[in-house]
Design an enzyme around this catalytic site. Structure first.
Site, PDB file in Angstrom:
ATOM      1  N   GLY A  35       0.652  -1.156  -0.052  1.00 36.57           N
ATOM      2  CA  GLY A  35       0.140  -0.080   0.078  1.00 36.57           C
ATOM      3  C   GLY A  35       0.893   1.300  -0.117  1.00 36.57           C
ATOM      4  O   GLY A  35       1.583   1.432   1.070  1.00 36.57           O
ATOM      5  N   GLY A  37      -0.675   4.171   0.303  1.00 39.46           N
ATOM      6  CA  GLY A  37      -1.506   5.346   0.579  1.00 39.46           C
ATOM      7  C   GLY A  37      -0.645   6.175   1.797  1.00 39.46           C
ATOM      8  O   GLY A  37       0.561   5.992   2.030  1.00 39.46           O
ATOM      9  N   GLY A  39      -0.440   5.762   5.045  1.00 34.54           N
ATOM     10  CA  GLY A  39       0.330   4.855   6.023  1.00 34.54           C
ATOM     11  C   GLY A  39       1.770   4.317   5.332  1.00 34.54           C
ATOM     12  O   GLY A  39       2.671   4.293   5.918  1.00 34.54           O
ATOM     13  N   VAL A 103      -1.662  -7.631  -4.567  1.00 34.09           N
ATOM     14  CA  VAL A 103      -1.648  -8.502  -3.570  1.00 34.09           C
ATOM     15  C   VAL A 103      -2.864  -9.601  -3.614  1.00 34.09           C
ATOM     16  O   VAL A 103      -3.855  -8.711  -3.422  1.00 34.09           O
ATOM     17  CB  VAL A 103      -1.235  -8.123  -2.363  1.00 34.09           C
ATOM     18  CG1 VAL A 103      -1.143  -9.078  -1.201  1.00 34.09           C
ATOM     19  CG2 VAL A 103       0.263  -7.402  -2.245  1.00 34.09           C
ATOM     20  N   GLU A 194     -18.592  17.788   2.102  1.00 35.65           N
ATOM     21  CA  GLU A 194     -17.833  18.505   1.024  1.00 35.65           C
ATOM     22  C   GLU A 194     -18.275  18.255  -0.179  1.00 35.65           C
ATOM     23  O   GLU A 194     -18.404  19.194  -1.019  1.00 35.65           O
ATOM     24  CB  GLU A 194     -16.275  18.248   1.347  1.00 35.65           C
ATOM     25  CG  GLU A 194     -15.756  18.452   2.736  1.00 35.65           C
ATOM     26  CD  GLU A 194     -14.140  18.156   2.931  1.00 35.65           C
ATOM     27  OE1 GLU A 194     -13.599  18.810   3.697  1.00 35.65           O
ATOM     28  OE2 GLU A 194     -13.810  17.453   2.226  1.00 35.65           O
ATOM     29  N   ASP A 324      -6.363   2.538   7.725  1.00 36.94           N
ATOM     30  CA  ASP A 324      -7.932   2.053   7.756  1.00 36.94           C
ATOM     31  C   ASP A 324      -8.205   0.508   7.736  1.00 36.94           C
ATOM     32  O   ASP A 324      -9.081  -0.063   8.116  1.00 36.94           O
ATOM     33  CB  ASP A 324      -8.417   2.465   6.007  1.00 36.94           C
ATOM     34  CG  ASP A 324      -8.725   4.003   5.995  1.00 36.94           C
ATOM     35  OD1 ASP A 324      -8.492   4.498   7.097  1.00 36.94           O
ATOM     36  OD2 ASP A 324      -9.139   4.322   5.106  1.00 36.94           O
ATOM     37  N   ALA A 339      -6.733   9.613   7.868  1.00 40.54           N
ATOM     38  CA  ALA A 339      -5.361   9.945   7.242  1.00 40.54           C
ATOM     39  C   ALA A 339      -4.544   9.987   8.729  1.00 40.54           C
ATOM     40  O   ALA A 339      -3.258   9.281   8.727  1.00 40.54           O
ATOM     41  CB  ALA A 339      -5.068  11.051   6.290  1.00 40.54           C
TER      42      ALA A 339
HETATM   43  C1  LIG Z   1     -13.261  10.704  -0.678  1.00 43.81           C
HETATM   44  C2  LIG Z   1     -12.225  10.626   0.624  1.00 43.81           C
HETATM   45  C3  LIG Z   1     -12.161  11.615   1.403  1.00 43.81           C
HETATM   46  C4  LIG Z   1     -11.372  11.759   2.717  1.00 43.81           C
HETATM   47  N1  LIG Z   1     -11.211  12.674   3.233  1.00 43.81           N
HETATM   48  C5  LIG Z   1     -10.380  12.750   4.199  1.00 43.81           C
HETATM   49  C6  LIG Z   1     -10.172  13.790   5.323  1.00 43.81           C
HETATM   50  O1  LIG Z   1     -10.490  15.010   4.735  1.00 43.81           O
HETATM   51  N2  LIG Z   1      -9.269  13.831   6.336  1.00 43.81           N
HETATM   52  C7  LIG Z   1      -8.701  12.383   6.574  1.00 43.81           C
HETATM   53  O2  LIG Z   1      -8.019  12.355   7.585  1.00 43.81           O
HETATM   54  N3  LIG Z   1      -9.043  11.240   6.034  1.00 43.81           N
HETATM   55  C8  LIG Z   1      -9.874  11.425   4.809  1.00 43.81           C
HETATM   56  N4  LIG Z   1      -9.976  10.403   4.299  1.00 43.81           N
HETATM   57  C9  LIG Z   1      -9.648   8.963   4.500  1.00 43.81           C
HETATM   58  C10 LIG Z   1      -8.154   8.718   4.280  1.00 43.81           C
HETATM   59  O3  LIG Z   1      -8.068   8.884   2.907  1.00 43.81           O
HETATM   60  C11 LIG Z   1      -7.814   7.486   4.732  1.00 43.81           C
HETATM   61  O4  LIG Z   1      -8.206   7.344   5.967  1.00 43.81           O
HETATM   62  C12 LIG Z   1      -6.241   7.236   4.603  1.00 43.81           C
HETATM   63  O5  LIG Z   1      -6.202   7.323   3.139  1.00 43.81           O
HETATM   64  C13 LIG Z   1      -6.034   5.802   5.114  1.00 43.81           C
HETATM   65  O6  LIG Z   1      -4.616   5.466   4.579  1.00 43.81           O
HETATM   66  P1  LIG Z   1      -4.019   3.916   4.532  1.00 43.81           P
HETATM   67  O7  LIG Z   1      -2.766   4.243   4.405  1.00 43.81           O
HETATM   68  O8  LIG Z   1      -4.680   3.074   5.592  1.00 43.81           O
HETATM   69  O9  LIG Z   1      -4.928   3.604   3.014  1.00 43.81           O
HETATM   70  P2  LIG Z   1      -4.866   4.339   1.583  1.00 43.81           P
HETATM   71  O10 LIG Z   1      -4.496   5.496   1.723  1.00 43.81           O
HETATM   72  O11 LIG Z   1      -6.194   4.135   1.254  1.00 43.81           O
HETATM   73  O12 LIG Z   1      -3.853   3.302   0.885  1.00 43.81           O
HETATM   74  C14 LIG Z   1      -4.254   2.043   0.327  1.00 43.81           C
HETATM   75  C15 LIG Z   1      -3.144   1.778  -0.718  1.00 43.81           C
HETATM   76  O13 LIG Z   1      -3.214   0.442  -0.752  1.00 43.81           O
HETATM   77  C16 LIG Z   1      -3.305  -0.163  -2.033  1.00 43.81           C
HETATM   78  N5  LIG Z   1      -3.996  -1.367  -2.097  1.00 43.81           N
HETATM   79  C17 LIG Z   1      -5.145  -1.762  -1.550  1.00 43.81           C
HETATM   80  N6  LIG Z   1      -5.298  -3.157  -1.780  1.00 43.81           N
HETATM   81  C18 LIG Z   1      -4.449  -3.827  -2.621  1.00 43.81           C
HETATM   82  C19 LIG Z   1      -4.013  -4.600  -2.926  1.00 43.81           C
HETATM   83  N7  LIG Z   1      -4.602  -5.893  -2.908  1.00 43.81           N
HETATM   84  N8  LIG Z   1      -2.633  -4.908  -3.506  1.00 43.81           N
HETATM   85  C20 LIG Z   1      -1.986  -3.833  -3.969  1.00 43.81           C
HETATM   86  N9  LIG Z   1      -2.231  -2.596  -3.191  1.00 43.81           N
HETATM   87  C21 LIG Z   1      -3.255  -2.507  -2.612  1.00 43.81           C
HETATM   88  C22 LIG Z   1      -4.147   0.829  -2.660  1.00 43.81           C
HETATM   89  O14 LIG Z   1      -3.877   0.981  -4.180  1.00 43.81           O
HETATM   90  C23 LIG Z   1      -3.836   2.275  -2.013  1.00 43.81           C
HETATM   91  O15 LIG Z   1      -2.880   2.584  -2.522  1.00 43.81           O
HETATM   92  C24 LIG Z   1     -10.901  10.261   3.058  1.00 43.81           C
HETATM   93  C25 LIG Z   1     -11.203   9.355   2.127  1.00 43.81           C
HETATM   94  C26 LIG Z   1     -11.868   9.338   0.871  1.00 43.81           C
HETATM   95  C27 LIG Z   1     -12.062   8.150   0.094  1.00 43.81           C
END
Ligand SMILES: Cc1cc2nc3c(=O)[nH]c(=O)nc-3n(C[C@H](O)[C@H](O)[C@H](O)COP(=O)(O)OP(=O)(O)OC[C@H]3O[C@@H](n4cnc5c(N)ncnc54)[C@H](O)[C@@H]3O)c2cc1C
Length: 438
Positions: A35, A37, A39, A103, A194, A324, A339
């Protein structure tokens, strides 16, 4: 299938790195991060200079700033302004390697991930796979409506919304025209608030100029919320301010409105009320990505993987789940899918990996809530930071600054800032192209 960890290319990369940091590559542990993202990216950066090889896997080749996706969906920004290729972000990090793969599974006993391109071995694993839209089993909603989680979905919404205006211009029947121009947003959290605010402003400040024959009385933007409140974690005064601001921006906020079904033309609410609408945007729920159910690890609420306070998976001290996809409670409540949680968890996971390399015991994760913000179109936002709540223009400026700072890359910051300034002064939205057919 090839084992990616021992492939020739990977071997060459590992040999190169041996000259740079720590012991020879062959003796160094491999940290695999799934991932790119919030994190995952933070964890990879925090491992810079550590005596490990970092291998990041993602099904996309870019990091996406999801909080601004709604601006792509409402024609304010182009997708490349809120995303950046992972290879470009981390190309100077010598112990880092990226592979674009999906994955599909995990074999914890063998310490291997399964991917569409073959297995990937790890010594330490950080799962930062994020979340997806939760439709709560309402199968027709993803079929006929729109989720907002990634770039293609945002583009689909943009194309669809703009196309409804083109269709409305050609529609002689008043009832059908009103349905084309009724936009339903479901969910009164930050994304729904929003989205509804931005959509209403797109129509009333921008599209009204493109469609001079448009009768604004035909246009409705509805925000449906099943409970009796918007922005649930905020104090009542701010929730009230958000609802009033949306009202001033011509968004009809409906509380106690639970969507039961949608067929692409009619939104059915519990209680049998029907709202004719050709657009439904679902911002009512999130859950962990479906991959978590295929990892052979226990899952909890929203499909999230329960972790110990150290962020390790019970019985697998070499596996960390963050962001998440992780389930951890603080003060009896699950940590939100936001985030800041993902970013802070990444720091703790990396601290614990570094400590494990020296034999030190792991530390527990402690969440420091930086507060929450939601914008409701131009000059309007609500902010709740360190127990202090404020609204209006000051909150909007804080929202702008926070988002610009957090965007990855100088170019993106600059272009987003330019776009916003242009929109602000000229009431324009740059990305008003319909780029696909239905
Ligand atoms: C429209 C929207 C608005 C948001 N607004 C806010 C906000 O204003 N403030 C805030 O704090 N949070 C906000 N969030 C939530 C925030 O984006 C998430 O909490 C944050 O992105 C979580 O981070 P993460 O690293 O857990 O996952 P993500 O940032 O979602 O990253 C996960 C990554 O894993 C990859 N992945 C997933 N499954 C696989 C797989 N099987 N194989 C390979 N790669 C994979 C994905 O492609 C992605 O790049 C928002 C979310 C959305 C959808």
């Amino acid at each position: 299938m090839a084992d990616l960890t021992t492939s020739t290319e990977a071997g060459a990369v590992l040999r190169d790195q041996a000259a740079v940091v720590g012991p020879p590559a062959a003796q160094r542990p491999t940290v695999v991060i799934v991932g790119a993202g919030f994190g995952g990216l933070r964890a990879a950066r925090a491992l810079r200079g550590a005596p490990v090889d970092v291998v990041m896997l993602d099904r996309h080749n870019y990091h996406l700033f999801q909080p601004l996706l709604y601006q792509v969906a409402t024609a304010g920004l182009e997708p490349e302004q809120i995303a950046k290729p992972v290879r470009a972000i981390l190309r100077r990090q010598r112990n880092f390697e990226f592979r674009m793969v999906e994955v599909t599974g995990l074999d914890p006993a063998a310490r291997r991930l399964t991917t569409a391109e073959g297995p990937v071995a790890y010594d330490h694993l950080i799962l930062a796979v994020g979340g997806e839209t939760n439709y709560f089993g309402l199968e027709n909603i993803p079929r006929h409506g729109f989720g907002l989680k990634d770039v293609p979905e945002a583009i689909r919404i943009r194309n669809h919304v703009l196309r409804q205006f083109e269709r409305a211009m050609l529609e002689p029947n008043a009832e059908r025209r009103r349905a084309l121009l009724t936009f339903v947003v479901v969910g009164g959290g930050p994304t729904g608030v929003e989205m509804a605010g931005a959509l209403s402003e797109l129509i009333r400040l921008v599209l009204v100029k493109d469609y001079p024959r448009l009768n604004l009385k035909d246009v409705r933007v509805l925000l449906l919320e099943a409970t009796d409140r918007l922005l649930a974690p905020m104090p009542p005064r701010l929730r009230q301010a958000a609802a009033e601001t949306l009202g001033r921006k011509h968004v009809e906020v409906r509380f106690g409105a639970t969507v039961a079904d949608y067929d692409g033309a009619r939104v059915l609410l519990k209680g049998d009320e029907v709202i004719p609408a050709r657009t439904l945007i679902w911002a009512a729920g999130a859950k962990a990505v479906s991959l978590t159910a295929r990892l052979g690890l226990p899952t909890s609420r929203q499909g999230r993987v329960p972790v110990e306070p150290t962020l390790r998976v019970p019985e697998h001290p070499e596996i960390y789940v963050i962001g998440d996809a992780a389930y951890l409670e603080a003060d009896g409540e699950p940590l939100p899918m936001m985030a800041p949680v993902a970013l802070q968890m990444a720091d703790t996971a990396v601290t614990n990996i570094r400590r494990s390399l020296t034999g030190a015991p792991p530390v527990a994760f402690r969440y420091r809530d930086p507060g929450s913000l939601a914008t409701i179109g131009r000059n309007a936002a609500v902010a709740y930071i360190r127990g202090i709540g404020f609204t209006g223009f000051p909150a909007w400026v804080v929202w702008l600054v926070v988002h610009i700072i957090q965007l990855i890359g100088f170019r993106n910051k600059l272009f987003v800032l330019l776009n916003w300034a242009w929109d602000y002064f000229f009431f324009e939205r740059a990305a008003r192209l319909i780029t696909t057919m239905d």
